[in-house]
Design an enzyme around this catalytic site. Sequence first.
Site, short mmCIF file in Angstrom:
data_model
loop_
_atom_site.label_atom_id
_atom_site.label_comp_id
_atom_site.label_asym_id
_atom_site.label_seq_id
_atom_site.Cartn_x
_atom_site.Cartn_y
_atom_site.Cartn_z
N ASP A 152 -23.26 -11.79 -1.15
CA ASP A 152 -23.38 -13.17 -0.68
C ASP A 152 -23.31 -13.27 0.84
O ASP A 152 -23.42 -14.35 1.40
CB ASP A 152 -22.35 -14.08 -1.35
N ASP A 202 -10.10 -3.74 -6.01
CA ASP A 202 -9.93 -5.15 -5.61
C ASP A 202 -9.22 -5.91 -6.73
O ASP A 202 -9.73 -5.99 -7.84
CB ASP A 202 -11.32 -5.76 -5.34
N HIS A 259 -8.55 -9.12 -6.42
CA HIS A 259 -9.13 -10.46 -6.32
C HIS A 259 -8.08 -11.57 -6.45
O HIS A 259 -8.25 -12.52 -7.22
CB HIS A 259 -10.27 -10.64 -7.33
N GLU A 264 -7.00 -4.02 -2.58
CA GLU A 264 -7.46 -5.23 -1.86
C GLU A 264 -6.99 -6.52 -2.53
O GLU A 264 -6.94 -6.60 -3.76
CB GLU A 264 -8.99 -5.18 -1.85
N TRP A 280 -9.44 -17.17 -9.31
CA TRP A 280 -10.56 -16.29 -9.67
C TRP A 280 -10.67 -15.15 -8.70
O TRP A 280 -10.33 -15.16 -7.61
CB TRP A 280 -11.89 -17.06 -9.70
N ARG A 313 -9.97 -7.59 6.57
CA ARG A 313 -11.34 -7.76 6.05
C ARG A 313 -12.05 -9.01 6.54
O ARG A 313 -13.20 -9.27 6.16
CB ARG A 313 -11.27 -7.79 4.51
N HIS A 338 -15.68 -7.41 4.86
CA HIS A 338 -16.32 -7.90 3.65
C HIS A 338 -17.83 -7.67 3.76
O HIS A 338 -18.42 -7.88 4.83
CB HIS A 338 -16.02 -9.40 3.58
N TYR A 375 -13.28 -9.69 -13.31
CA TYR A 375 -13.86 -9.69 -11.97
C TYR A 375 -14.41 -8.30 -11.63
O TYR A 375 -13.76 -7.28 -11.89
CB TYR A 375 -12.81 -10.07 -10.90
N GLU A 416 -17.69 -2.55 3.68
CA GLU A 416 -18.17 -2.75 2.31
C GLU A 416 -19.70 -2.85 2.32
O GLU A 416 -20.28 -3.48 3.20
CB GLU A 416 -17.57 -4.06 1.75
N HIS A 431 -19.99 -0.02 -4.94
CA HIS A 431 -19.29 -0.69 -6.04
C HIS A 431 -19.63 -0.05 -7.37
O HIS A 431 -20.71 -0.27 -7.91
CB HIS A 431 -19.75 -2.14 -6.12
N GLU A 442 -10.94 -11.33 3.21
CA GLU A 442 -12.33 -11.80 3.10
C GLU A 442 -12.42 -13.32 3.06
O GLU A 442 -13.46 -13.87 3.40
CB GLU A 442 -13.02 -11.18 1.88
N ASN A 468 -20.71 -18.92 -0.01
CA ASN A 468 -21.07 -18.88 -1.42
C ASN A 468 -20.50 -20.05 -2.23
O ASN A 468 -19.29 -20.28 -2.23
CB ASN A 468 -20.58 -17.55 -2.02
N ARG A 507 -15.56 1.75 -4.55
CA ARG A 507 -14.64 0.79 -5.18
C ARG A 507 -14.86 0.85 -6.68
O ARG A 507 -16.01 0.84 -7.14
CB ARG A 507 -14.98 -0.62 -4.66
O1 LIG Z 1 -16.68 -7.98 -2.18
C1 LIG Z 1 -15.55 -8.30 -2.48
O2 LIG Z 1 -14.54 -7.64 -2.25
C2 LIG Z 1 -15.36 -9.58 -3.17
O3 LIG Z 1 -14.24 -9.88 -3.52
C3 LIG Z 1 -16.56 -10.41 -3.36
C4 LIG Z 1 -16.26 -11.88 -3.54
O4 LIG Z 1 -15.92 -12.13 -4.87
C5 LIG Z 1 -17.48 -12.69 -3.21
O5 LIG Z 1 -17.90 -12.40 -1.91
C6 LIG Z 1 -17.20 -14.16 -3.36
O6 LIG Z 1 -18.32 -14.89 -2.95
MG LIG Z 2 -12.77 -8.69 -2.43
#
Ligand SMILES: O=C(O)C(=O)C[C@H](O)[C@H](O)CO
Ligand SMILES: [Mg+2]
Length: 402
Positions: free
Chosen positions: A316, A210, A212, A236, A402, A283, A312, A159, A339, A122, A262, A37, A147
């Site tokens: 994407d 998550d 992130h 996560e 991010w 993951r 993961h 996020y 997921e 999600h 991931e 991605n 989630r």
């Molecule tokens: O699915 C998740 O747990 C993610 O953190 C998704 C990510 O932000 C995403 O795959 C980035 O491309």
């Molecule tokens: Mg994630």
Amino acid sequence: MKIIDAKVIVSCPGRNFVTLKIITDEGVHGIGDATLNGREMAVVAYLEDHVIPCLIGRDPQQIEDIWQYLYRGCYWRRGAVTMTAIAAVDVALWDIKGKLANMPLYQLLGGRSREGVMVYGHANGADIGETTEEVGRYLDMGYKAIRAQCGIPGLPSTYGVSGDKMFYEPANADLPEENVWSTEKYLNHVPKLFERLRDSYGFDVHLLHDCHHRLSPIEAGRLGKDLEPYRLFWLEDTVPAELQERFRLIRHHTTTPLAVGEVFNSIYDCHTLISEQLIDYIRSTIVHTGGISHVRRIAALAEIYNVRTGFHGATDLSPVSMGAALHFDTWVPNFGIQEYMRHTDATDEVFPSDYLFEDGYLKVGDAPGHGVDIDESLAAKYPYQRAYLPVNRLQDGTLFNW
Ligand SMILES: O=C(O)C(=O)C[C@H](O)[C@H](O)CO
Ligand SMILES: [Mg+2]
């Protein structure tokens, strides 16, 4: 038997997907996902300029030899672009092997270990009320694991919170979008979300969250501790994970189960995490970690340390990745969860598949190989569109994770 051709197909049915198709002299073909991605075209060039010329004329049945050739042979080992390109080749070759054997991939791996693969969906909302309603909607759809992410008061965006409640796509701009972050606001708010969710739905549903990659180890320890009463299935990506030793501190402070991986692309990204039992779920997934041939080594290492898989599976990752992952999940002994962020109808039309969602589980079909194909003429109707994942800044403007 020989590989006579291979091509890279880039298609954007709502978001970009890169697919490698390998064709043999016996008319059998296999496909693999090569989507990274926000950096898609780097993998396209890697495959077209450096990998495909080395594949022509090779025996597609020699998966291990081809894997070693691409990994050791490039000299510059590992890295997301290299390991995504190798994964695409590997998955396409396993697909071919399944078709030659007339067996679904899970049979080649060692056979079925479970009837279905438990997935998590999600749920997200602008605030606690909306996320709570969304969790209810996922429960109504049959999900056993959900989630939950929600907007943070005082922050314009967060996020995991999206306008479209079914299909989350963070890579949405011609240049990276800029988000604003405050760890203090986040840490104060998240426990309230899970308190409300447990009050509303009890303890039977698995809840996940998550972070992130946004916390420091001590902040992660604090959040894990604050969330202990709500018994999460996992927390996560608490911290950026380049330094595996960081997890020792988090582990000292909380019994909330931890998941990470991931963004990993090799067993060397997670061997300390696994062998010191610093995490509960790994993951790292097939598409970004060198394919089935490499991820099964990670899973085998994880098995002896009681770490389970939790691949993961955001949007994407194309349906090709999902198909391959589900076969792996159907077989792997130390499976934890998968997921499942649903793809749009347009994506599912480009990638016909035979997996089905039923009562919280995804079930693979018995088509030979991984069971997912690409409709090339339809794919051609959706040309590549440059898109980036967002970047994140603290409120004072400092660039953050991010
Ligand atoms: O699915 C998740 O747990 C993610 O953190 C998704 C990510 O932000 C995403 O795959 C980035 O491309
Ligand atoms: Mg994630």
